[in-house]
Design a protein around this motif. Structure first.
Motif, PDB file in Angstrom:
ATOM      1  N   GLU A  11       0.824  -1.213   0.000  1.00  0.00           N
ATOM      2  CA  GLU A  11       0.000   0.000   0.000  1.00  0.00           C
ATOM      3  C   GLU A  11       0.860   1.265   0.000  1.00  0.00           C
ATOM      4  O   GLU A  11       0.539   2.241  -0.676  1.00  0.00           O
ATOM      5  N   LEU A  12       1.965   1.250   0.740  1.00  0.00           N
ATOM      6  CA  LEU A  12       2.838   2.419   0.791  1.00  0.00           C
ATOM      7  C   LEU A  12       3.497   2.657  -0.566  1.00  0.00           C
ATOM      8  O   LEU A  12       3.584   3.786  -1.036  1.00  0.00           O
ATOM      9  N   TYR A  13       3.954   1.572  -1.205  1.00  0.00           N
ATOM     10  CA  TYR A  13       4.589   1.708  -2.520  1.00  0.00           C
ATOM     11  C   TYR A  13       3.611   2.215  -3.572  1.00  0.00           C
ATOM     12  O   TYR A  13       4.015   2.787  -4.569  1.00  0.00           O
ATOM     13  N   GLU A  14       2.326   1.992  -3.351  1.00  0.00           N
ATOM     14  CA  GLU A  14       1.298   2.400  -4.307  1.00  0.00           C
ATOM     15  C   GLU A  14       0.686   3.764  -3.970  1.00  0.00           C
ATOM     16  O   GLU A  14      -0.134   4.275  -4.728  1.00  0.00           O
ATOM     17  N   ASP A  15       1.094   4.356  -2.844  1.00  0.00           N
ATOM     18  CA  ASP A  15       0.543   5.644  -2.434  1.00  0.00           C
ATOM     19  C   ASP A  15       0.846   6.693  -3.503  1.00  0.00           C
ATOM     20  O   ASP A  15       1.951   6.743  -4.054  1.00  0.00           O
ATOM     21  N   GLU A  16      -0.142   7.556  -3.776  1.00  0.00           N
ATOM     22  CA  GLU A  16       0.037   8.533  -4.858  1.00  0.00           C
ATOM     23  C   GLU A  16       1.181   9.509  -4.579  1.00  0.00           C
ATOM     24  O   GLU A  16       1.851   9.961  -5.508  1.00  0.00           O
ATOM     25  N   VAL A  17       1.421   9.837  -3.325  1.00  0.00           N
ATOM     26  CA  VAL A  17       2.524  10.748  -2.999  1.00  0.00           C
ATOM     27  C   VAL A  17       3.865  10.066  -3.256  1.00  0.00           C
ATOM     28  O   VAL A  17       4.772  10.664  -3.843  1.00  0.00           O
ATOM     29  N   VAL A  18       3.988   8.820  -2.848  1.00  0.00           N
ATOM     30  CA  VAL A  18       5.230   8.074  -3.077  1.00  0.00           C
ATOM     31  C   VAL A  18       5.458   7.920  -4.577  1.00  0.00           C
ATOM     32  O   VAL A  18       6.578   8.116  -5.075  1.00  0.00           O
ATOM     33  N   CYS A  19       4.403   7.615  -5.315  1.00  0.00           N
ATOM     34  CA  CYS A  19       4.523   7.479  -6.772  1.00  0.00           C
ATOM     35  C   CYS A  19       4.880   8.819  -7.417  1.00  0.00           C
ATOM     36  O   CYS A  19       5.679   8.864  -8.358  1.00  0.00           O
ATOM     37  N   TYR A  20       4.334   9.905  -6.907  1.00  0.00           N
ATOM     38  CA  TYR A  20       4.682  11.234  -7.433  1.00  0.00           C
ATOM     39  C   TYR A  20       6.167  11.521  -7.190  1.00  0.00           C
ATOM     40  O   TYR A  20       6.867  12.009  -8.082  1.00  0.00           O
ATOM     41  N   LEU A  21       6.645  11.230  -5.982  1.00  0.00           N
ATOM     42  CA  LEU A  21       8.057  11.466  -5.688  1.00  0.00           C
ATOM     43  C   LEU A  21       8.947  10.608  -6.583  1.00  0.00           C
ATOM     44  O   LEU A  21       9.994  11.067  -7.052  1.00  0.00           O
ATOM     45  N   ALA A  22       8.523   9.377  -6.819  1.00  0.00           N
ATOM     46  CA  ALA A  22       9.292   8.501  -7.710  1.00  0.00           C
ATOM     47  C   ALA A  22       9.353   9.105  -9.116  1.00  0.00           C
ATOM     48  O   ALA A  22      10.419   9.122  -9.748  1.00  0.00           O
ATOM     49  N   TYR A  23       8.246   9.620  -9.561  1.00  0.00           N
ATOM     50  CA  TYR A  23       8.204  10.277 -10.871  1.00  0.00           C
ATOM     51  C   TYR A  23       9.115  11.506 -10.879  1.00  0.00           C
ATOM     52  O   TYR A  23       9.900  11.708 -11.807  1.00  0.00           O
ATOM     53  N   ARG A  24       9.027  12.287  -9.824  1.00  0.00           N
ATOM     54  CA  ARG A  24       9.829  13.517  -9.727  1.00  0.00           C
ATOM     55  C   ARG A  24      11.327  13.234  -9.760  1.00  0.00           C
ATOM     56  O   ARG A  24      12.107  13.968 -10.356  1.00  0.00           O
ATOM     57  N   TYR A  25      11.736  12.164  -9.071  1.00  0.00           N
ATOM     58  CA  TYR A  25      13.161  11.838  -8.987  1.00  0.00           C
ATOM     59  C   TYR A  25      13.603  10.804 -10.028  1.00  0.00           C
ATOM     60  O   TYR A  25      14.731  10.331  -9.989  1.00  0.00           O
ATOM     61  N   HIS A  26      12.691  10.441 -10.939  1.00  0.00           N
ATOM     62  CA  HIS A  26      13.007   9.475 -12.001  1.00  0.00           C
ATOM     63  C   HIS A  26      13.537   8.163 -11.412  1.00  0.00           C
ATOM     64  O   HIS A  26      14.606   7.679 -11.796  1.00  0.00           O
ATOM     65  N   THR A  27      12.775   7.632 -10.464  1.00  0.00           N
ATOM     66  CA  THR A  27      13.167   6.394  -9.802  1.00  0.00           C
ATOM     67  C   THR A  27      11.912   5.586  -9.498  1.00  0.00           C
ATOM     68  O   THR A  27      10.841   5.870 -10.020  1.00  0.00           O
ATOM     69  N   THR A  28      12.035   4.590  -8.643  1.00  0.00           N
ATOM     70  CA  THR A  28      10.906   3.724  -8.303  1.00  0.00           C
ATOM     71  C   THR A  28      10.368   4.080  -6.916  1.00  0.00           C
ATOM     72  O   THR A  28      11.103   4.639  -6.086  1.00  0.00           O
ATOM     73  N   PRO A  29       9.112   3.740  -6.649  1.00  0.00           N
ATOM     74  CA  PRO A  29       8.583   3.947  -5.298  1.00  0.00           C
ATOM     75  C   PRO A  29       9.432   3.228  -4.235  1.00  0.00           C
ATOM     76  O   PRO A  29       9.643   3.760  -3.145  1.00  0.00           O
ATOM     77  N   LYS A  30       9.950   2.059  -4.567  1.00  0.00           N
ATOM     78  CA  LYS A  30      10.790   1.319  -3.618  1.00  0.00           C
ATOM     79  C   LYS A  30      12.027   2.136  -3.242  1.00  0.00           C
ATOM     80  O   LYS A  30      12.412   2.200  -2.082  1.00  0.00           O
ATOM     81  N   LYS A  31      12.647   2.778  -4.225  1.00  0.00           N
ATOM     82  CA  LYS A  31      13.837   3.601  -3.954  1.00  0.00           C
ATOM     83  C   LYS A  31      13.482   4.839  -3.127  1.00  0.00           C
ATOM     84  O   LYS A  31      14.279   5.279  -2.299  1.00  0.00           O
ATOM     85  N   ILE A  32      12.285   5.393  -3.339  1.00  0.00           N
ATOM     86  CA  ILE A  32      11.847   6.539  -2.536  1.00  0.00           C
ATOM     87  C   ILE A  32      11.724   6.126  -1.078  1.00  0.00           C
ATOM     88  O   ILE A  32      12.227   6.809  -0.175  1.00  0.00           O
ATOM     89  N   VAL A  33      11.065   5.000  -0.831  1.00  0.00           N
ATOM     90  CA  VAL A  33      10.898   4.519   0.544  1.00  0.00           C
ATOM     91  C   VAL A  33      12.260   4.190   1.146  1.00  0.00           C
ATOM     92  O   VAL A  33      12.545   4.542   2.295  1.00  0.00           O
ATOM     93  N   GLN A  34      13.121   3.546   0.375  1.00  0.00           N
ATOM     94  CA  GLN A  34      14.460   3.214   0.865  1.00  0.00           C
ATOM     95  C   GLN A  34      15.236   4.477   1.218  1.00  0.00           C
ATOM     96  O   GLN A  34      15.874   4.553   2.274  1.00  0.00           O
ATOM     97  N   CYS A  35      15.176   5.471   0.355  1.00  0.00           N
ATOM     98  CA  CYS A  35      15.864   6.738   0.610  1.00  0.00           C
ATOM     99  C   CYS A  35      15.344   7.374   1.897  1.00  0.00           C
ATOM    100  O   CYS A  35      16.119   7.848   2.729  1.00  0.00           O
ATOM    101  N   PHE A  36      14.030   7.369   2.070  1.00  0.00           N
ATOM    102  CA  PHE A  36      13.429   7.906   3.285  1.00  0.00           C
ATOM    103  C   PHE A  36      13.947   7.167   4.515  1.00  0.00           C
ATOM    104  O   PHE A  36      14.345   7.789   5.509  1.00  0.00           O
TER     105      PHE A  36
END
Length: 71
Positions: A11-36
């Motif tokens: 659910e977290l990986y599919e969250d629209e904010v996480v997906c937006y950040l992934a789009y913004r940083y040209h990466t995957t939702p998994k990498k956004i969560v890992q970075c966090f």
């Protein structure tokens, strides 16, 4: 740094904010969560980490809100 297993729900990986950040940083939702998790000292940075971005303070606050009480 905490040394425990963290379970991340799909659910977290599919969250629209996480997906937006992934789009913004040209990466995957998994990498956004890992970075966090690395930036917030939940987990150590992987040795072979090729992350070329850091979340901004306001993005970290948003991620904290999304993950509050989840781990």
């Amino acid at each position: 740094m905490m040394n425990r297993r963290i379970n991340i729900s799909d659910e977290l990986y599919e969250d629209e904010v996480v997906c937006y950040l992934a789009y913004r940083y040209h990466t995957t939702p998994k990498k956004i969560v890992q970075c966090f998790l690395v930036q917030d000292d939940f987990i150590p940075a992987p040795e072979n980490d090729s992350t070329t971005f850091r979340l901004e303070d306001n993005e970290m606050e948003i991620m904290r809100g999304l993950t509050c009480g989840r781990f």
